[in-house]
Design a protein around this motif. Structure first.
Motif, PDB file in Angstrom:
ATOM      1  N   GLY A  63       0.794  -1.220   0.000  1.00 17.07           N
ATOM      2  CA  GLY A  63       0.000   0.000   0.000  1.00 17.07           C
ATOM      3  C   GLY A  63       0.828   1.272   0.000  1.00 17.07           C
ATOM      4  N   SER A  64       2.056   1.197  -0.519  1.00 18.26           N
ATOM      5  CA  SER A  64       2.938   2.373  -0.500  1.00 18.26           C
ATOM      6  C   SER A  64       2.934   3.127  -1.832  1.00 18.26           C
ATOM      7  CB  SER A  64       4.361   1.965  -0.127  1.00 18.26           C
ATOM      8  OG  SER A  64       4.910   1.087  -1.089  1.00 18.26           O
ATOM      9  N   GLY A  65       1.886   2.948  -2.609  1.00 21.21           N
ATOM     10  CA  GLY A  65       1.768   3.707  -3.846  1.00 21.21           C
ATOM     11  C   GLY A  65       2.085   2.891  -5.075  1.00 21.21           C
ATOM     12  N   LYS A  66       2.114   3.597  -6.210  1.00 23.01           N
ATOM     13  CA  LYS A  66       2.396   2.965  -7.499  1.00 23.01           C
ATOM     14  C   LYS A  66       3.363   3.844  -8.272  1.00 23.01           C
ATOM     15  CE  LYS A  66      -2.039   0.741  -7.797  1.00 23.01           C
ATOM     16  NZ  LYS A  66      -2.434  -0.433  -8.461  1.00 23.01           N
ATOM     17  N   GLY A  67       4.049   3.238  -9.212  1.00 22.60           N
ATOM     18  CA  GLY A  67       4.958   3.981 -10.076  1.00 22.60           C
ATOM     19  C   GLY A  67       6.254   4.349  -9.384  1.00 22.60           C
ATOM     20  N   PRO A  68       7.085   5.115 -10.082  1.00 24.17           N
ATOM     21  CA  PRO A  68       8.378   5.494  -9.507  1.00 24.17           C
ATOM     22  C   PRO A  68       8.163   6.414  -8.305  1.00 24.17           C
ATOM     23  CG  PRO A  68       8.079   6.474 -11.705  1.00 24.17           C
ATOM     24  CD  PRO A  68       6.888   5.628 -11.427  1.00 24.17           C
ATOM     25  N   ALA A  73       9.728   4.458   5.533  1.00 21.98           N
ATOM     26  CA  ALA A  73       8.996   3.846   6.641  1.00 21.98           C
ATOM     27  C   ALA A  73       9.561   4.383   7.960  1.00 21.98           C
ATOM     28  CB  ALA A  73       9.103   2.330   6.588  1.00 21.98           C
ATOM     29  N   LEU A  74       8.726   5.105   8.689  1.00 24.95           N
ATOM     30  CA  LEU A  74       9.172   5.772   9.910  1.00 24.95           C
ATOM     31  C   LEU A  74       9.650   4.780  10.977  1.00 24.95           C
ATOM     32  CD1 LEU A  74       6.306   8.420  10.099  1.00 24.95           C
ATOM     33  CD2 LEU A  74       8.710   8.852   9.518  1.00 24.95           C
ATOM     34  N   LYS A  75       8.818   3.790  11.328  1.00 26.20           N
ATOM     35  CA  LYS A  75       9.180   2.848  12.396  1.00 26.20           C
ATOM     36  C   LYS A  75      10.358   1.964  11.999  1.00 26.20           C
ATOM     37  CE  LYS A  75       4.599   2.640  14.440  1.00 26.20           C
ATOM     38  NZ  LYS A  75       3.394   1.838  14.591  1.00 26.20           N
ATOM     39  N   GLY A 104       1.946   9.956   4.639  1.00 23.62           N
ATOM     40  CA  GLY A 104       1.243  10.567   3.525  1.00 23.62           C
ATOM     41  C   GLY A 104       2.137  10.616   2.305  1.00 23.62           C
ATOM     42  N   THR A 105       1.637  11.225   1.262  1.00 25.05           N
ATOM     43  CA  THR A 105       2.393  11.341   0.016  1.00 25.05           C
ATOM     44  C   THR A 105       2.834  12.784  -0.173  1.00 25.05           C
ATOM     45  OG1 THR A 105       1.181   9.504  -0.966  1.00 25.05           O
ATOM     46  CG2 THR A 105       2.356  10.969  -2.475  1.00 25.05           C
ATOM     47  N   TYR A 106       4.114  12.970  -0.415  1.00 24.04           N
ATOM     48  CA  TYR A 106       4.728  14.273  -0.632  1.00 24.04           C
ATOM     49  C   TYR A 106       5.405  14.242  -1.998  1.00 24.04           C
ATOM     50  CZ  TYR A 106       4.218  14.348   4.472  1.00 24.04           C
ATOM     51  OH  TYR A 106       3.727  14.285   5.748  1.00 24.04           O
ATOM     52  N   LYS A 107       6.021  15.325  -2.368  1.00 23.12           N
ATOM     53  CA  LYS A 107       6.840  15.376  -3.588  1.00 23.12           C
ATOM     54  C   LYS A 107       8.151  16.059  -3.255  1.00 23.12           C
ATOM     55  CE  LYS A 107       3.290  15.338  -7.116  1.00 23.12           C
ATOM     56  NZ  LYS A 107       3.611  14.275  -8.005  1.00 23.12           N
ATOM     57  N   VAL A 179       7.275  11.088  -2.744  1.00 23.27           N
ATOM     58  CA  VAL A 179       7.872  10.484  -1.549  1.00 23.27           C
ATOM     59  C   VAL A 179       6.707  10.037  -0.679  1.00 23.27           C
ATOM     60  CG1 VAL A 179       9.323  10.829   0.481  1.00 23.27           C
ATOM     61  CG2 VAL A 179       9.895  11.992  -1.660  1.00 23.27           C
ATOM     62  N   VAL A 180       6.593   8.720  -0.487  1.00 23.99           N
ATOM     63  CA  VAL A 180       5.500   8.169   0.299  1.00 23.99           C
ATOM     64  C   VAL A 180       6.048   7.822   1.675  1.00 23.99           C
ATOM     65  CG1 VAL A 180       3.776   6.338   0.460  1.00 23.99           C
ATOM     66  CG2 VAL A 180       4.430   7.231  -1.783  1.00 23.99           C
ATOM     67  N   VAL A 181       5.467   8.442   2.695  1.00 25.03           N
ATOM     68  CA  VAL A 181       5.878   8.177   4.075  1.00 25.03           C
ATOM     69  C   VAL A 181       4.825   7.264   4.693  1.00 25.03           C
ATOM     70  CG1 VAL A 181       6.369   9.189   6.330  1.00 25.03           C
ATOM     71  CG2 VAL A 181       7.018  10.415   4.238  1.00 25.03           C
ATOM     72  N   VAL A 182       5.286   6.128   5.225  1.00 21.29           N
ATOM     73  CA  VAL A 182       4.390   5.170   5.870  1.00 21.29           C
ATOM     74  C   VAL A 182       4.788   5.051   7.345  1.00 21.29           C
ATOM     75  CG1 VAL A 182       3.946   3.887   3.724  1.00 21.29           C
ATOM     76  CG2 VAL A 182       5.823   3.176   5.219  1.00 21.29           C
TER      77      VAL A 182
END
Length: 183
Positions: A63-68, A73-75, A104-107, A179-182
């Protein structure tokens, strides 16, 4: 003699890659599986997960997104560089900053080749992607190779990585890269 050794190693590497690809086509995990986990697979939730703890630790979060993209992962204090095909091309451990972004998702908003970090240490390959309470958050590598523990009394936003990892992230993530932060 060195040329023959290099050529022999190249041939062995090629055959290992071919064998790995053949096993993956047959549905059998290869030795390189943990370095290139498939998205959404191997999340450790299903029965029969036969991966080692190290393989589970380095598996791309489901569930961390799709594509490049870049996944942080914080923990787990780990980053994945994900290519166009949705597969991780590299993963590495990082030292978190004193201030962390929310999931969340950032750029990627900006980059700097060489600057002084918010902790006063000269850093390179800075890739910034968020701001939290006035603190800019980004990945960087210290020129001296240090990865200090963040001082909670000093609000810094530098997520430290090894220099080789910093170079790889720099090459992977131009401005605008997700940039996907989980958790």
């Amino acid at each position: 003699m060195a040329g023959l050794t290099a050529a022999a190693l190249a041939v062995i590497g090629f055959f290992a890659y071919q064998a790995s690809a053949a096993q993956e086509r047959d549905g059998k995990p290869s030795a390189s599986h943990s370095a290139h986990p498939s998205p959404g697979k191997g999340d450790g939730k299903g029965d029969g997960d036969k991966r080692t703890p190290a393989e589970r630790e380095t598996a791309l979060p489901a569930g961390s997104g799709k594509g490049p993209r870049v996944v942080y992962a914080l923990k787990r204090q780990r980053v994945w560089l994900v290519g166009k095909d949705g597969r991780a091309t590299r993963t590495f451990a990082v030292d978190p900053s004193a201030v962390s972004p929310r999931p969340g998702t950032y750029k990627v908003t900006s980059r700097s080749a060489h600057v002084q970090g918010s902790d006063g240490v000269p850093v390179e390959n800075v890739v910034r992607f968020a701001t939290v309470d006035g603190v800019t958050i980004g990945f960087s590598a210290a020129l001296d190779g240090s990865t200090p523990d963040p001082d909670p009394s000093h609000k810094t936003g530098g997520i430290r990585e090894k220099r080789a990892d910093g170079k790889a992230l720099w090459l992977h993530a131009p401005v605008g890269t997700p940039v996907v932060v989980v958790p």
